[in-house]
Design a protein around this motif. Structure first.
Motif, mmCIF file in Angstrom:
data_model
loop_
_atom_site.group_PDB
_atom_site.id
_atom_site.type_symbol
_atom_site.label_atom_id
_atom_site.label_comp_id
_atom_site.label_asym_id
_atom_site.label_seq_id
_atom_site.Cartn_x
_atom_site.Cartn_y
_atom_site.Cartn_z
ATOM 1 N N ALA A 187 0.824 -1.206 0.000
ATOM 2 C CA ALA A 187 0.000 0.000 0.000
ATOM 3 C C ALA A 187 0.859 1.256 0.000
ATOM 4 N N ILE A 188 1.911 1.260 0.788
ATOM 5 C CA ILE A 188 2.791 2.429 0.865
ATOM 6 C C ILE A 188 3.506 2.657 -0.457
ATOM 7 N N VAL A 189 4.068 1.596 -1.039
ATOM 8 C CA VAL A 189 4.777 1.728 -2.319
ATOM 9 C C VAL A 189 3.824 2.202 -3.409
ATOM 10 N N ALA A 190 2.624 1.613 -3.467
ATOM 11 C CA ALA A 190 1.649 2.017 -4.478
ATOM 12 C C ALA A 190 1.286 3.483 -4.329
ATOM 13 N N ALA A 191 1.086 3.944 -3.092
ATOM 14 C CA ALA A 191 0.693 5.332 -2.851
ATOM 15 C C ALA A 191 1.810 6.303 -3.211
ATOM 16 N N VAL A 192 3.050 5.975 -2.836
ATOM 17 C CA VAL A 192 4.165 6.868 -3.161
ATOM 18 C C VAL A 192 4.367 6.941 -4.675
ATOM 19 N N MET A 193 4.282 5.785 -5.347
ATOM 20 C CA MET A 193 4.483 5.781 -6.796
ATOM 21 C C MET A 193 3.356 6.511 -7.524
ATOM 22 N N ALA A 194 2.118 6.352 -7.041
ATOM 23 C CA ALA A 194 1.004 7.071 -7.655
ATOM 24 C C ALA A 194 1.152 8.575 -7.452
ATOM 25 N N ALA A 195 1.491 8.995 -6.243
ATOM 26 C CA ALA A 195 1.673 10.421 -5.970
ATOM 27 C C ALA A 195 2.787 10.997 -6.838
ATOM 28 N N ASN A 196 3.879 10.265 -6.971
ATOM 29 C CA ASN A 196 5.012 10.717 -7.772
ATOM 30 C C ASN A 196 4.637 10.848 -9.248
ATOM 31 N N ALA A 197 3.776 9.933 -9.711
ATOM 32 C CA ALA A 197 3.387 9.954 -11.122
ATOM 33 C C ALA A 197 2.412 11.081 -11.451
ATOM 34 N N LEU A 198 1.782 11.673 -10.436
ATOM 35 C CA LEU A 198 0.754 12.694 -10.659
ATOM 36 C C LEU A 198 1.256 14.112 -10.410
ATOM 37 N N VAL A 199 2.566 14.289 -10.368
ATOM 38 C CA VAL A 199 3.125 15.642 -10.290
ATOM 39 C C VAL A 199 3.758 15.984 -11.631
ATOM 40 N N ALA A 200 4.121 17.222 -11.801
ATOM 41 C CA ALA A 200 4.729 17.660 -13.064
ATOM 42 C C ALA A 200 6.005 16.864 -13.332
ATOM 43 N N PRO A 201 6.294 16.548 -14.587
ATOM 44 C CA PRO A 201 7.469 15.723 -14.915
ATOM 45 C C PRO A 201 8.767 16.223 -14.293
ATOM 46 N N GLU A 202 8.932 17.535 -14.232
ATOM 47 C CA GLU A 202 10.184 18.067 -13.675
ATOM 48 C C GLU A 202 10.298 17.845 -12.160
ATOM 49 N N ASP A 203 9.200 17.498 -11.513
ATOM 50 C CA ASP A 203 9.223 17.265 -10.069
ATOM 51 C C ASP A 203 9.242 15.775 -9.705
ATOM 52 N N GLN A 204 9.102 14.915 -10.693
ATOM 53 C CA GLN A 204 9.062 13.478 -10.415
ATOM 54 C C GLN A 204 10.436 12.961 -10.002
ATOM 55 N N GLN A 205 10.415 11.970 -9.108
ATOM 56 C CA GLN A 205 11.634 11.438 -8.518
ATOM 57 C C GLN A 205 11.881 10.001 -8.988
ATOM 58 N N ASP A 206 13.102 9.512 -8.733
ATOM 59 C CA ASP A 206 13.470 8.167 -9.178
ATOM 60 C C ASP A 206 13.141 7.124 -8.108
ATOM 61 N N LYS A 207 13.458 5.849 -8.396
ATOM 62 C CA LYS A 207 13.112 4.771 -7.478
ATOM 63 C C LYS A 207 13.889 4.838 -6.169
ATOM 64 N N ALA A 208 15.085 5.427 -6.190
ATOM 65 C CA ALA A 208 15.840 5.578 -4.944
ATOM 66 C C ALA A 208 15.088 6.481 -3.971
ATOM 67 N N TRP A 209 14.487 7.534 -4.486
ATOM 68 C CA TRP A 209 13.674 8.423 -3.645
ATOM 69 C C TRP A 209 12.448 7.688 -3.130
ATOM 70 N N ILE A 210 11.820 6.908 -4.003
ATOM 71 C CA ILE A 210 10.650 6.132 -3.592
ATOM 72 C C ILE A 210 11.029 5.145 -2.500
ATOM 73 N N LEU A 211 12.166 4.473 -2.655
ATOM 74 C CA LEU A 211 12.640 3.538 -1.626
ATOM 75 C C LEU A 211 12.851 4.262 -0.303
ATOM 76 N N GLN A 212 13.466 5.424 -0.338
ATOM 77 C CA GLN A 212 13.752 6.161 0.887
ATOM 78 C C GLN A 212 12.477 6.523 1.634
#
Length: 322
Positions: free
Chosen positions: A111-136
Motif C-alpha cells: 500500500a505504501i509503495v503504491a501510494a508513493v508511486m502514484a503520488a510521484n506519477a501525478l506531479v509535473a514531470p520536472e518534479d518526479q523522482q526516481d526509485k531511490a527516492w521512492i525507496l527512501q
C-alpha cells in the motif's frame, strides 16, 4: 516571511500502480532480505480539481479498512506530495486488494509503495523522482526496507540503512527457485511479533545466522539444492513460535522432510522455497496433507490456503492515462 504556494497534482489524470506481494527475512535475513512474489495489489488514483474524496475498495480488508483520510494510501500520498511541494484538492481512488492482511506477505508495504508511486506519477514531470527516492520515503513510512525494496525492484532485495538513508541491491534468483506459500486463516500483527524478540541474542547465534544468510545468497542464485541449509534462522523464528504454533509446527515438519520452509515476514504465513517444479508440487501436496491431518485431529485450528507462486522479477509498475 511569505509561505510559498503549494502546487496541486495533475487533475484528470489517473495513475494505476500494480505492486507485488513480498516475503521478508527468508529465514536468516532478518530485516534485510526480501523476495517479490506473483500476488498483486492494484491501486488507481485520479487527482480531482474539486475537494472530494471518492474511495472504491474491493478484496482483502473490504469490511475493515476506512474509506477516508485515515486510510494508509491517502495518508501516504499526502506525505509524498508534501515532500514534493504539492497539496491535493480531491481524489478518486480505486483499490483492488489481493494480498491478505496481517499474514506476512507485505500488504502494508504494498500500500505504501503504491501510494508513493502514484503520488510521484501525478506531479509535473520536472518534479518526479526516481526509485531511490521512492525507496527512501517508503522505507521511512514502513519503518524498514525489507518489504518495500522487493516491492519496488522485484526479485530478491538485500537492503540496509546508513544513518537515515536506506539502500538496496537487487539479485535475480535462479529459475529453479519456486515459492510456495501456506496462508493461514488467522492474522498476526507485526507489532506483536516484534514485541516477542529479545533485546540481545547469543554471539554464537549471531555468528551462525550470518553464515546462513551468506549461504542463502549463493543458494538462491547459483545452487538451489542448498536452500534448506541456507534458510536456517537463529534470530527470530523460535522466539515468535508461541504466537503462531500452527505455523511453527508446519515449518518444523516441512524442514524435517527436506523442504526449505520458514516464516514469511513476521508471519503467520509459511513460505517454502522449492528447488524446481517437482519439489514445488511435492510441497503443495505435503502442506495440503498436513493441514488435512491437523484439522481431523483438531490441532491448532488452522486452515491453510496453499499457493504455488512465481518470483516477480519486475517489481511495482505504474501506468499514467487520461
Amino acid at each position: 516571511m511569505v509561505t510559498p504556494l503549494l502546487k496541486t497534482p495533475l487533475s484528470g489524470i489517473t495513475a494505476t500502480v500494480q505492486v507485488p506481494g513480498t516475503s521478508a527475512n527468508l529465514g536468516p535475513g532478518f530485516d534485510s532480505l526480501g523476495l517479490a512474489v506473483s500476488l498483486y495489489d492494484t491501486l488507481s488514483v485520479t487527482a480531482l480539481a474539486v475537494p472530494e474524496l471518492e474511495f472504491e475498495l474491493s478484496g482483502e480488508g473490504v469490511a475493515e479498512l476506512p474509506r477516508d483520510g485515515r486510510h494508509l494510501v491517502v495518508k501516504t500520498m499526502d506525505t509524498a506530495w508534501a515532500r514534493l511541494g504539492y497539496s491535493r484538492v480531491g481524489l478518486r481512488i480505486t483499490a483492488a486488494n489481493v494480498l491478505p492482511h496481517g499474514r506476512g506477505l507485505g500488504s502494508s508495504a504494498s500500500a505504501i509503495v503504491a501510494a508513493v508511486m502514484a503520488a510521484n506519477a501525478l506531479v509535473a514531470p520536472e518534479d518526479q523522482q526516481d526509485k531511490a527516492w521512492i525507496l527512501q520515503l517508503a522505507s521511512e513510512l514502513e519503518g524498514h526496507p525489507d518489504n518495500v525494496a522487493p516491492a519496488i525492484y522485484g526479485a530478491v532485495a538485500i537492503s540496509w540503512q546508513e544513518g537515515p538513508d536506506y539502500a538496496s541491491a537487487r539479485l535475480t534468483p535462479a529459475a529453479m527457485v519456486i515459492p510456495v506459500v501456506a496462508i493461514p486463516d488467522v492474522e498476526l500483527k507485526t507489532e506483536r511479533a516484534r514485541g516477542m524478540l529479545p533485546a540481545t541474542v547469543p554471539h554464537a547465534d549471531a555468528a551462525a545466522n550470518s553464515g546462513r544468510a551468506a549461504l542463502l545468497m549463493h543458494a538462491l542464485t547459483a545452487q538451489p539444492e542448498l536452500l534448506l541449509a541456507g534458510t536456517r534462522d537463529y534470530l527470530h523464528q523460535n522466539y515468535r513460535a508461541a504466537a503462531m504454533p500452527g505455523s511453527a509446527g508446519l515449518v518444523a515438519q516441512l524442514r524435517a522432510e527436506g523442504f526449505a520452509a520458514f516464516i514469511s515476514g513476521a508471519g503467520p504465513t509459511v513460505m517454502t522455497l522449492a528447488n524446481g517444479p517437482a519439489q514445488a508440487d511435492s510441497a503443495v501436496a505435503r502442506i495440503t496433507e498436513i493441514g488435512a491431518i491437523a484439522r481431523s485431529e483438531h490441532k491448532h485450528g488452522v486452515s491453510w490456503r496453499v499457493l504455488r507462486l512465481q518470483v516477480d522479477l519486475e517489481g511495482a509498475k505504474v501506468e499514467v492515462h487520461p
